[in-house]
Write a protein that holds these residues in place. Structure first.
Motif, PDB file in Angstrom:
ATOM      1  N   ASP A   1      57.968  56.795  58.591  1.00  0.00           N
ATOM      2  CA  ASP A   1      57.278  57.828  59.353  1.00  0.00           C
ATOM      3  C   ASP A   1      56.963  59.037  58.497  1.00  0.00           C
ATOM      4  O   ASP A   1      55.943  59.713  58.701  1.00  0.00           O
ATOM      5  N   TYR A   2      57.812  59.333  57.510  1.00  0.00           N
ATOM      6  CA  TYR A   2      57.542  60.454  56.610  1.00  0.00           C
ATOM      7  C   TYR A   2      56.282  60.200  55.788  1.00  0.00           C
ATOM      8  O   TYR A   2      55.487  61.103  55.551  1.00  0.00           O
ATOM      9  N   PHE A   3      56.087  58.970  55.344  1.00  0.00           N
ATOM     10  CA  PHE A   3      54.873  58.640  54.598  1.00  0.00           C
ATOM     11  C   PHE A   3      53.648  58.690  55.500  1.00  0.00           C
ATOM     12  O   PHE A   3      52.591  59.192  55.111  1.00  0.00           O
ATOM     13  N   ILE A   4      53.780  58.165  56.706  1.00  0.00           N
ATOM     14  CA  ILE A   4      52.653  58.177  57.647  1.00  0.00           C
ATOM     15  C   ILE A   4      52.222  59.608  57.951  1.00  0.00           C
ATOM     16  O   ILE A   4      51.031  59.936  57.951  1.00  0.00           O
ATOM     17  N   SER A   5      53.206  60.474  58.182  1.00  0.00           N
ATOM     18  CA  SER A   5      52.888  61.875  58.458  1.00  0.00           C
ATOM     19  C   SER A   5      52.283  62.564  57.240  1.00  0.00           C
ATOM     20  O   SER A   5      51.323  63.330  57.351  1.00  0.00           O
ATOM     21  N   PHE A   6      52.824  62.288  56.062  1.00  0.00           N
ATOM     22  CA  PHE A   6      52.336  62.899  54.828  1.00  0.00           C
ATOM     23  C   PHE A   6      50.877  62.536  54.578  1.00  0.00           C
ATOM     24  O   PHE A   6      50.072  63.369  54.147  1.00  0.00           O
ATOM     25  N   LEU A   7      50.523  61.285  54.889  1.00  0.00           N
ATOM     26  CA  LEU A   7      49.147  60.811  54.707  1.00  0.00           C
ATOM     27  C   LEU A   7      48.212  61.285  55.803  1.00  0.00           C
ATOM     28  O   LEU A   7      46.992  61.274  55.634  1.00  0.00           O
ATOM     29  N   GLY A   8      48.761  61.643  56.965  1.00  0.00           N
ATOM     30  CA  GLY A   8      47.914  61.914  58.120  1.00  0.00           C
ATOM     31  C   GLY A   8      47.330  60.642  58.687  1.00  0.00           C
ATOM     32  O   GLY A   8      46.217  60.633  59.230  1.00  0.00           O
TER      33      GLY A   8
ATOM     34  N   THR B   1      57.280  50.154  28.735  1.00  0.00           N
ATOM     35  CA  THR B   1      58.418  50.634  29.490  1.00  0.00           C
ATOM     36  C   THR B   1      58.080  50.647  30.975  1.00  0.00           C
ATOM     37  O   THR B   1      56.946  50.438  31.383  1.00  0.00           O
ATOM     38  N   ASN B   2      59.090  50.889  31.766  1.00  0.00           N
ATOM     39  CA  ASN B   2      58.902  50.984  33.210  1.00  0.00           C
ATOM     40  C   ASN B   2      57.968  52.146  33.536  1.00  0.00           C
ATOM     41  O   ASN B   2      58.095  53.229  32.953  1.00  0.00           O
ATOM     42  N   PRO B   3      57.015  51.976  34.455  1.00  0.00           N
ATOM     43  CA  PRO B   3      56.088  53.070  34.777  1.00  0.00           C
ATOM     44  C   PRO B   3      56.765  54.311  35.351  1.00  0.00           C
ATOM     45  O   PRO B   3      56.183  55.380  35.327  1.00  0.00           O
ATOM     46  N   LEU B   4      58.001  54.147  35.849  1.00  0.00           N
ATOM     47  CA  LEU B   4      58.729  55.296  36.382  1.00  0.00           C
ATOM     48  C   LEU B   4      59.960  55.600  35.531  1.00  0.00           C
ATOM     49  O   LEU B   4      60.961  56.104  36.034  1.00  0.00           O
ATOM     50  N   TYR B   5      59.882  55.295  34.222  1.00  0.00           N
ATOM     51  CA  TYR B   5      61.054  55.449  33.369  1.00  0.00           C
ATOM     52  C   TYR B   5      61.539  56.899  33.339  1.00  0.00           C
ATOM     53  O   TYR B   5      60.802  57.838  33.626  1.00  0.00           O
ATOM     54  N   GLY B   6      62.795  57.045  32.966  1.00  0.00           N
ATOM     55  CA  GLY B   6      63.383  58.369  32.830  1.00  0.00           C
ATOM     56  C   GLY B   6      63.934  58.903  34.138  1.00  0.00           C
ATOM     57  O   GLY B   6      64.028  58.195  35.150  1.00  0.00           O
ATOM     58  N   ARG B   7      64.284  60.169  34.117  1.00  0.00           N
ATOM     59  CA  ARG B   7      64.875  60.829  35.277  1.00  0.00           C
ATOM     60  C   ARG B   7      64.193  62.154  35.605  1.00  0.00           C
ATOM     61  O   ARG B   7      64.644  62.882  36.488  1.00  0.00           O
ATOM     62  N   ASP B   8      63.133  62.454  34.904  1.00  0.00           N
ATOM     63  CA  ASP B   8      62.458  63.726  35.104  1.00  0.00           C
ATOM     64  C   ASP B   8      61.572  63.682  36.348  1.00  0.00           C
ATOM     65  O   ASP B   8      61.283  62.621  36.907  1.00  0.00           O
ATOM     66  N   GLU B   9      61.123  64.865  36.742  1.00  0.00           N
ATOM     67  CA  GLU B   9      60.168  64.977  37.844  1.00  0.00           C
ATOM     68  C   GLU B   9      58.892  64.202  37.516  1.00  0.00           C
ATOM     69  O   GLU B   9      58.435  64.172  36.371  1.00  0.00           O
ATOM     70  N   ILE B  10      58.331  63.551  38.522  1.00  0.00           N
ATOM     71  CA  ILE B  10      57.029  62.903  38.395  1.00  0.00           C
ATOM     72  C   ILE B  10      56.033  63.761  39.162  1.00  0.00           C
ATOM     73  O   ILE B  10      56.179  63.950  40.369  1.00  0.00           O
ATOM     74  N   LYS B  11      55.029  64.294  38.483  1.00  0.00           N
ATOM     75  CA  LYS B  11      54.125  65.254  39.104  1.00  0.00           C
ATOM     76  C   LYS B  11      53.052  64.534  39.920  1.00  0.00           C
ATOM     77  O   LYS B  11      51.893  64.446  39.548  1.00  0.00           O
ATOM     78  N   SER B  12      53.507  64.006  41.038  1.00  0.00           N
ATOM     79  CA  SER B  12      52.641  63.323  41.994  1.00  0.00           C
ATOM     80  C   SER B  12      53.136  63.689  43.379  1.00  0.00           C
ATOM     81  O   SER B  12      54.333  63.533  43.665  1.00  0.00           O
ATOM     82  N   PRO B  13      52.278  64.179  44.270  1.00  0.00           N
ATOM     83  CA  PRO B  13      52.747  64.501  45.621  1.00  0.00           C
ATOM     84  C   PRO B  13      53.415  63.323  46.312  1.00  0.00           C
ATOM     85  O   PRO B  13      54.411  63.494  47.013  1.00  0.00           O
ATOM     86  N   MET B  14      52.871  62.111  46.120  1.00  0.00           N
ATOM     87  CA  MET B  14      53.447  60.945  46.786  1.00  0.00           C
ATOM     88  C   MET B  14      54.841  60.635  46.231  1.00  0.00           C
ATOM     89  O   MET B  14      55.767  60.330  46.995  1.00  0.00           O
ATOM     90  N   LEU B  15      54.991  60.713  44.919  1.00  0.00           N
ATOM     91  CA  LEU B  15      56.287  60.421  44.330  1.00  0.00           C
ATOM     92  C   LEU B  15      57.253  61.588  44.486  1.00  0.00           C
ATOM     93  O   LEU B  15      58.468  61.406  44.418  1.00  0.00           O
ATOM     94  N   TRP B  16      56.731  62.782  44.731  1.00  0.00           N
ATOM     95  CA  TRP B  16      57.597  63.899  45.127  1.00  0.00           C
ATOM     96  C   TRP B  16      58.338  63.543  46.410  1.00  0.00           C
ATOM     97  O   TRP B  16      59.546  63.782  46.538  1.00  0.00           O
TER      98      TRP B  16
END
Length: 358
Positions: free
Chosen positions: A163-170, A278-293
């Motif tokens: 539901d959080y994704f549905i709301s985020f997308l509108g 490498t893995n597309p989400l490698y590491g532990r840092d912030e990913i600057k994407s609203p969806m991945l936020w």
């Protein structure tokens, strides 16, 4: 799982007793009186009876788990297609790290089983215990500093992740029925994947080792690693970013200049060089994407609740990246997970989000 309102400044009396029994943390890597390993692991009896199927040998056709559901639903068809290819997503600890589906850092809480019986085994257990203790101290800090402020959000997210994704997308059932079905497909195959790995790793929940974490509800009656919320959150985000119009609004914005969001690179250059992607989400840092936020927020809230370790969250992030790549961007036919129903649902979902941009 019902909510129990513990107060965060609760003290049993005024005689100097600490607010929480934080010092009492059990080492999961115990030995018995004979000196044999007696590790604390999640056993069959610890599982929720409704989920105990996952403690049985894996059924490639998922015949038992899917007996009572509608096989004509696209999400169930995707689940069966995914589940029927276990050799393409079920890997050992060594294979997961070698394939880039997990990083070694994700598993340093566990003594490397390959060292069992060698002179390095006692040291491996000591090092793993040190990591577990450090992760529990992080959770204690989150409990004291964050839990109360985030608790309403955490409570709703426990059973309302989609539901959080549905709301985020509108999005809505009326205008975006195939997008919501597409998300259901991700939830269905994702549940199969992370439940398999929970059974493989059998990691006890943090509050089993540190009762002072007292989660206000739960913890769920299945193992800790990987985190289902982190895994599903990252997998759904990656899947939704396959839709161009969604990617343009919620994709990667490493340097914001007003340009549309970029796609996730399924073959990023390995940090420090090297040949394998490498893995597309490698590491532990912030990913600057609203969806991945949103994915990272869902994962962190499970740590604030006290039901997951930090390594559960990061390991799930990497596992989701590996499975997403195998589903959508793997060029080697021997490694690609073939889910034709998922491709069809994605095409219909994409049509619900028209765009003038590429």
């Amino acid at each position: 799982m019902r909510y129990r309102p513990w107060t965060l400044d609760f003290t049993p009396d005024d005689a100097g007793v600490p607010a929480f029994p934080f010092e009492e943390v059990i080492n999961p890597y115990q030995v018995d009186a004979s000196g044999n390993d007696a590790f604390i692991e999640w056993t069959t009896g610890d599982w929720d009876p409704a989920l105990r199927f996952w403690t049985l040998p894996y059924d490639p056709q998922l015949t038992q788990w899917l007996l009572s559901v509608d096989p004509s639903r696209p999400s169930i068809m995707v689940a069966r297609e995914f589940g029927g290819q276990p050799t393409r997503w079920q890997f050992s600890r060594t294979q997961l790290i070698g394939n880039g589906w997990l990083e070694a850092e994700d598993l340093i809480w566990q003594p490397d089983p390959n060292l069992a019986g060698t002179p390095g085994w006692p040291g491996a257990k000591t090092a793993a215990w040190g990591r577990v203790r450090a992760e529990i101290e992080e959770l204690q800090q989150l409990m004291e500093d964050d839990r109360e402020r985030y608790l309403p959000e955490i409570d709703i997210q426990a059973d309302g992740l989609a539901d959080y994704f549905i709301s985020f997308l509108g999005a809505s059932e009326e205008r975006h029925p195939w997008t919501i079905e597409y998300m259901s497909c991700g939830m269905a195959l994702g549940n199969i994947a992370y439940m398999f790995y929970k059974q493989r790793f059998k990691r006890p929940r943090p509050s089993v080792l540190c009762p002072g974490l007292i989660p206000p509800f739960g913890p769920p009656a299945h193992p800790a690693f990987p985190s289902g919320h982190s895994f599903l959150g990252h997998l759904l985000a990656l899947m939704l970013l396959e839709i161009p119009a969604i990617r343009q609004r919620y994709g990667l914005f490493n340097v914001f200049d007003g340009s549309p969001g970029r796609p996730i690179n399924p073959n990023p250059p390995p940090p420090g060089g090297g040949a394998p992607p490498t893995n597309p989400l490698y590491g532990r840092d912030e990913i600057k994407s609203p969806m991945l936020w949103l994915s990272q927020r869902l994962a962190k809230n499970r740590e604030r609740l006290g039901v997951h370790y930090f390594s559960d969250s990061t390991g799930s992030r990497h596992l989701a990246g590996g499975i997403w790549r195998a589903l959508f961007h793997e060029t080697n036919p021997n490694n690609r997970i073939e889910c034709p129903t998922l491709s069809g649902v994605l095409a219909k979902a994409t049509a619900e989000w028209p765009t003038k941009l590429p």
